[in-house]
Structure formats: structure tokens, C-alpha cells
Scaffold this active site. Structure first.
Site, PDB file in Angstrom:
ATOM      1  N   SER A 145      -2.268   4.934  10.083  1.00 51.90           N
ATOM      2  CA  SER A 145      -1.483   6.621   9.832  1.00 51.90           C
ATOM      3  C   SER A 145      -0.815   6.651  10.335  1.00 51.90           C
ATOM      4  O   SER A 145      -0.036   6.094  11.655  1.00 51.90           O
ATOM      5  CB  SER A 145      -2.086   8.100   9.620  1.00 51.90           C
ATOM      6  OG  SER A 145      -1.284   8.621   9.326  1.00 51.90           O
ATOM      7  N   HIS A 174       0.398  -1.185   0.022  1.00 52.46           N
ATOM      8  CA  HIS A 174      -0.466   0.061  -0.235  1.00 52.46           C
ATOM      9  C   HIS A 174       0.921   1.232   0.221  1.00 52.46           C
ATOM     10  O   HIS A 174       0.245   2.256  -0.068  1.00 52.46           O
ATOM     11  CB  HIS A 174      -1.189  -0.060   1.241  1.00 52.46           C
ATOM     12  CG  HIS A 174      -2.018   0.642   0.756  1.00 52.46           C
ATOM     13  ND1 HIS A 174      -3.222   1.157  -0.657  1.00 52.46           N
ATOM     14  CD2 HIS A 174      -3.140   1.791   1.903  1.00 52.46           C
ATOM     15  CE1 HIS A 174      -4.215   1.186  -0.271  1.00 52.46           C
ATOM     16  NE2 HIS A 174      -4.397   2.280   0.667  1.00 52.46           N
ATOM     17  N   HIS A 188      -0.248   2.239   7.386  1.00 53.22           N
ATOM     18  CA  HIS A 188      -0.384   3.118   5.954  1.00 53.22           C
ATOM     19  C   HIS A 188       1.082   3.352   5.456  1.00 53.22           C
ATOM     20  O   HIS A 188       1.931   4.061   5.707  1.00 53.22           O
ATOM     21  CB  HIS A 188      -1.448   4.218   5.744  1.00 53.22           C
ATOM     22  CG  HIS A 188      -2.708   3.655   5.037  1.00 53.22           C
ATOM     23  ND1 HIS A 188      -3.667   3.359   5.535  1.00 53.22           N
ATOM     24  CD2 HIS A 188      -3.204   3.943   3.759  1.00 53.22           C
ATOM     25  CE1 HIS A 188      -5.200   3.715   5.474  1.00 53.22           C
ATOM     26  NE2 HIS A 188      -4.322   3.925   3.996  1.00 53.22           N
TER      27      HIS A 188
END
Length: 525
Positions: free
Chosen positions: A351, A132, A241
Site C-alpha cells: 500500500s 493499477h 498500489h
């Protein structure tokens, strides 16, 4: 056995040194029956470059048409792991330094594997996953919603992925050797935070009470140990992420997980080199082929014999030191390279920008509920631990994952056992029936519907804000963007009611022009 050996020594007058050699061989044969049985799998690792075009190609992840590649931070790789039963099933797991896997890429990889290996590797036992990263070249998927910002399909991105995945799997296949797998778990607390904490608080208290944190903090690691060479690889799952690099970055990068993988592979190779310099490497013994037919388990015998270590001592001469280095170099030429992957898991709203979200114009925290600054989402950005240097943030978050992985790797002691198996199925998420509790008691059965993106989707996140006047958490929409939406596809009443209270911005599940905008079970082949 001792009586037999005594008789041999008496009648044939075998020298004492020879007699102890035979004793050692008998013990080795008996010992090998138990030791080698611990290797219940064949394991193989492979790694290959998938960097692709590094200039003039839109990047995949932020959906930002202005984010065009103009160089390389560090190169991207496909890392493959194969686990097989010696006479049974096998599985392949491929981890990509890419935003996500692609159905079309997978189809073409499987076609190539079928040409090489027949039905050994199929869609049933090959899994391909992405880390990702939002800093890789885009245009390699086949649905409009994923390639609209790259202005269509990019053949160079696609070919680099297909070629690299195929070659990494071929490497792993050719490296298959008897080995063992160990698993370990632990918490990593400082590499991910919830970027939508207000949304998380909308979950019922009873649901939130089940978890210690508002994001998943657990890392799970698998360690692969070759019978002959020792540790040869690892991969782990951890949720954060790939957005340490911002939406304004223009350099190809594996972001924090790609960095962590490089750190761990370098760490292992450097430690191996130090061990070889100290003379602690295990040098395989050379045995004449004249006796190769004496024992059926000759190969296993050699592997076991090579694991025996001599007693500690000092190097005798400079010549012996040089000889050791020569033997070590020859040994390293045959040793498989260490492969370490840092895989993505349930990253959702996790995050890596752990300092929180702030307004870039004032420096104050963003609005808690809508992640805006003065009503505008474009000014609200998350800050990584290396702020304002996003390269430093990438390094730090990667290093934190790497350090935890090393700790789990070094302490892994739980060995995996059992059969190798796999499950693969296609689920039509537009036609699922779900039973949900009703207020006041009882339950009801509801049905899902085709996919659609809401107005809040266009607002992006604090990792990468959207544009215009969209806001996170928007459950109203506005007339202007409804008009724009209707030029593409007007959702019908059933679709609107199904997605309520989310207002539909793009009815992607029902948009078919110029071809499918999103995957559905009708276009899987």
C-alpha cells in the site's frame, strides 16, 4: 597508413588542412566499426492519450458502485516501448495508466496491428500491462466480475484504450532507431508498506527469513539511449498500489505512478531545454548529397560525426546566440519525445498509504488482525503521507518513485546484451498439480480448482474497505450471505472442499450466466 599519407602529400601537394580532413575521415571510418557495434538493438518509444470518458462512468478498482467519474485530475496515457534486433526478433511492452490490461482490448489491438504490419506484432511478442490506478474509467473488460459495478460494458472506455494503445505502438514503431539499453536496481524504502501485516506473519518463519522486508522494496529500471539523440526513455518496475486516491475520489487520475511518469518526463524535457539554452546541444552537420554515394556507411558516418563536441568557449555575438536557438529549434523538431513509464509489479498487499491504517471515527489504529474498528471494516482506512489530502499523498508517493528513478537513470551503467526473445503461454490455473510438503515429512500432490471469491474478499482492504459486515480473514462466513450466494450459484462439495478453509462467497470460476464471470482457458480466443 602514415607512409601512404606522406606519399600523397608529397606527390600531389595537398594543402595541410585538406590532408588532415582525410586523416580524420580515415580515423572516423575505422573508429565507427567499433563504436557503432555497441548499438545492438533498435529501440522506439511512443505515448498516446487513453483518458476516455471523464463523467458519469463508474471507476475501475475499488468495485464501488457510488464512485462515478466527474472530472479529471490529470489525463491518462499509454506508453509503448519496442526493442528489436536489426534482422531478428522484436518485443513490444505497453504500460497503461489503467487499473489493468484487458484480454478483449488486447485482441482488438492485435487485430489492428495485423492489418498494419502483418505478422510483425502478435500475441506472442506484445505485452500490455496496467499501473493499477483505481481512478480510471471502468467497463472495458469482458467478464462480469470486472464490469458488474459499471453495470456492463462501456464502449467509450474500451475505444479510448484500443485507439490509444494502437497509436502509441505505431509511434514507437516509427521511432525505431539504433540504440542501447542499460539496467539499474536500487531500494526505495518509503513508498510502500504491507497493508496486511498480520496475514504476512502467517507465513512460515523459514519463508519470511528469506526476505529483508515484508514487501518488495526494489526498483528495477531500464534506460533507453538512442545513438543519435542520447537518452530517449525509461521504464521501471516497483511494487506499490495505485490507491493514493481513495474510493471516494471522483476525478480521473493515474494516481502515484501516473504522477511519477509525468514528473520524470517533465524533468527530462526541462533539463534538455536548459542544455539547449546553454548551447550544449549537438547540432547535426549538413553534408552535401554529392558525396552520399562515396561510402556505404554514410548515415553511420554522419551520426558519429555529429557526436563530436567543439572545445568550450564564449559566445561571440548576439547573432550567433540567435542562430544557435534557431538551429536548436530545428533539431528539437526531429528529436523523439522522452517517454517514461512507471510500471506495476508484485504489488499484492503493498500500500502507498505508508502512515498505517486508522479508524476514521476515533483516530486510533485499526484492529491488527482484521482491520476493523469496533468490529466494522467500513471505518478502517489507510493514511497516505499527505493525510488528510489525498492529492498531496498522490504527489508525494509519485515524487518518491520519481526521485529514485532519476537516481537509477543517472547512474545506470550496466548495458544489456544478447538476443531479443520472448515467451508466451496460457496456463489453466484450475487444473494445476502442485507438490507440497506434508507435516512429519514427505510430500503430496494436490490439484487446484476453478476460481472462487471468499467472504474476506468482500471486506476489501484498508486502501478501500468493503461494505456490510464482512471482515478480513473471515474463514467462517454467515448463513445470510450463503443464501444470497446460492441464488446466483451454489458451489458443489468438490469446490467447497478444494477452497477450504476459505468459505466461498462467489463461485466465479463456475458462473456462466448471463456470460462468463471470470476468465478460463475455455473462453480464451
Amino acid at each position: 597508413m602514415m607512409e601512404l599519407l606522406a606519399s600523397i602529400g608529397c606527390h600531389f601537394r595537398i594543402p595541410l588542412k585538406t590532408m588532415w580532413l582525410w586523416i580524420s575521415l580515415v580515423l572516423v571510418l575505422q573508429y565507427s566499426k567499433t563504436v557503432l557495434s555497441d548499438s545492438n538493438y533498435l529501440i522506439g518509444m511512443g505515448s498516446y492519450d487513453i483518458t476516455g470518458p471523464a463523467a458519469d462512468v463508474n471507476m475501475m478498482g475499488y468495485a464501488n458502485t457510488e464512485q462515478i467519474a466527474s472530472g479529471i485530475h490529470f489525463r491518462l496515457r499509454a506508453r509503448s516501448f519496442i526493442v528489436a534486433e536489426p534482422q531478428g526478433k522484436r518485443v513490444v511492452f505497453v504500460n497503461l495508466d489503467a487499473c489493468m490490461a484487458s484480454q478483449l482490448v488486447t485482441i482488438k489491438v492485435l487485430e489492428r496491428l495485423k492489418a498494419r504490419y502483418g505478422n510483425l506484432y502478435t500475441e506472442q511478442n506484445v505485452a500490455i500491462s496496467g499501473i493499477h490506478t483505481h481512478a480510471g474509467p471502468g467497463g472495458y473488460l469482458q467478464y462480469v466480475v470486472y464490469i458488474v459495478t459499471s453495470l456492463g460494458f462501456v464502449r467509450q472506455s474500451f475505444d479510448a484504450l484500443v485507439d490509444g494503445i494502437e497509436k502509441s505502438i505505431v509511434q514507437a514503431h516509427e521511432n525505431l532507431q539504433p540504440g542501447s539499453i542499460f539496467v539499474n536496481k536500487g531500494e526505495l524504502l518509503d513508498a510502500g508498506v504491507n497493508r496486511s501485516p498480520s496475514a504476512y506473519l502467517n507465513n512460515p518463519a523459514s519463508e519470511r527469513s528469506k526476505y529483508k522486508y515484508n514487501v518488495d522494496k526494489e526498483m528495477t529500471l531500464l534506460k533507453f539511449v538512442d545513438d543519435q539523440w542520447g537518452p530517449v526513455g525509461s521504464f521501471n518496475w516497483f511494487a506499490t498500489h495505485g490507491t493514493s486516491m481513495s474510493r471516494t475520489n471522483s476525478l480521473i487520475s493515474g494516481d502515484n505512478k501516473g504522477a511519477a511518469a509525468r514528473f520524470m518526463e517533465d524533468w527530462f524535457e526541462q533539463n534538455s531545454a536548459k542544455s539547449d539554452e546553454l548551447g550544449t546541444d549537438e547540432i547535426p552537420r549538413r553534408v552535401s548529397s554529392i558525396i552520399s554515394s562515396i561510402h556505404n556507411n554514410h548515415h553511420e558516418l554522419l551520426e558519429l560525426a555529429s557526436s563530436f563536441q567543439s572545445s568550450p568557449g564564449k559566445r561571440a555575438t548576439r547573432v550567433s546566440s540567435a542562430a544557435r536557438r534557431v538551429r536548436s529549434a530545428l533539431r528539437q523538431a526531429d528529436k523523439p519525445g522522452f517517454v517514461s513509464a512507471f510500471c506495476q509489479t508484485n504489488c499484492g498487499d503493498v500500500s502507498p498509504n505508508v502512515l498505517g491504517a486508522f479508524c476514521i471515527d476515533t483516530g486510533v489504529p485499526c484492529d491488527f488482525n482484521h482491520s476493523t474498528c469496533g468490529g466494522k471494516n467500513e471505518l478502517c482506512y489507510g493514511r497516505g503521507p499527505g493525510y488528510p489530502d489525498e492529492f498531496e499523498s498522490t504527489r508525494i508517493i509519485g515524487e518518491r518513485q520519481f526521485n529514485k528513478a532519476v537516481d537509477l537513470f543517472n547512474t545506470a551503467s550496466e548495458q544489456l546484451k544478447g538476443k531479443v526473445d520472448y515467451r508466451h503461454s496460457y496456463v489453466d490455473f484450475s487444473q494445476l498439480e502442485v507438490t507440497i510438503p506434508k507435516e512429519g515429512g514427505g510430500s503430496e500432490v494436490v490439484k487446484t480448482c476453478p476460481a472462487a471469491m471468499g467472504f474476506a474478499f468482500a471486506a476489501g482492504t484498508t486502501d478501500g474497505p468493503g461494505a456490510f459486515d464482512f471482515k478480513q480473514g473471515d474463514d467462517k462466513g454467515n448463513p445470510f450471505w450463503r443464501l444470497v450466494r446460492n441464488l446466483l450459484k451454489t458451489p458443489d462439495k468438490k469446490q467447497v472442499e478444494c477452497h477450504s478453509p476459505k468459505p466461498i462467497l462467489l463461485d466465479t470460476g463456475e458462473m456462466k450466466q448471463p456470460y462468463d464471470w471470470a476468465v478460463s482457458c475455455n473462453n480464451i480466443s
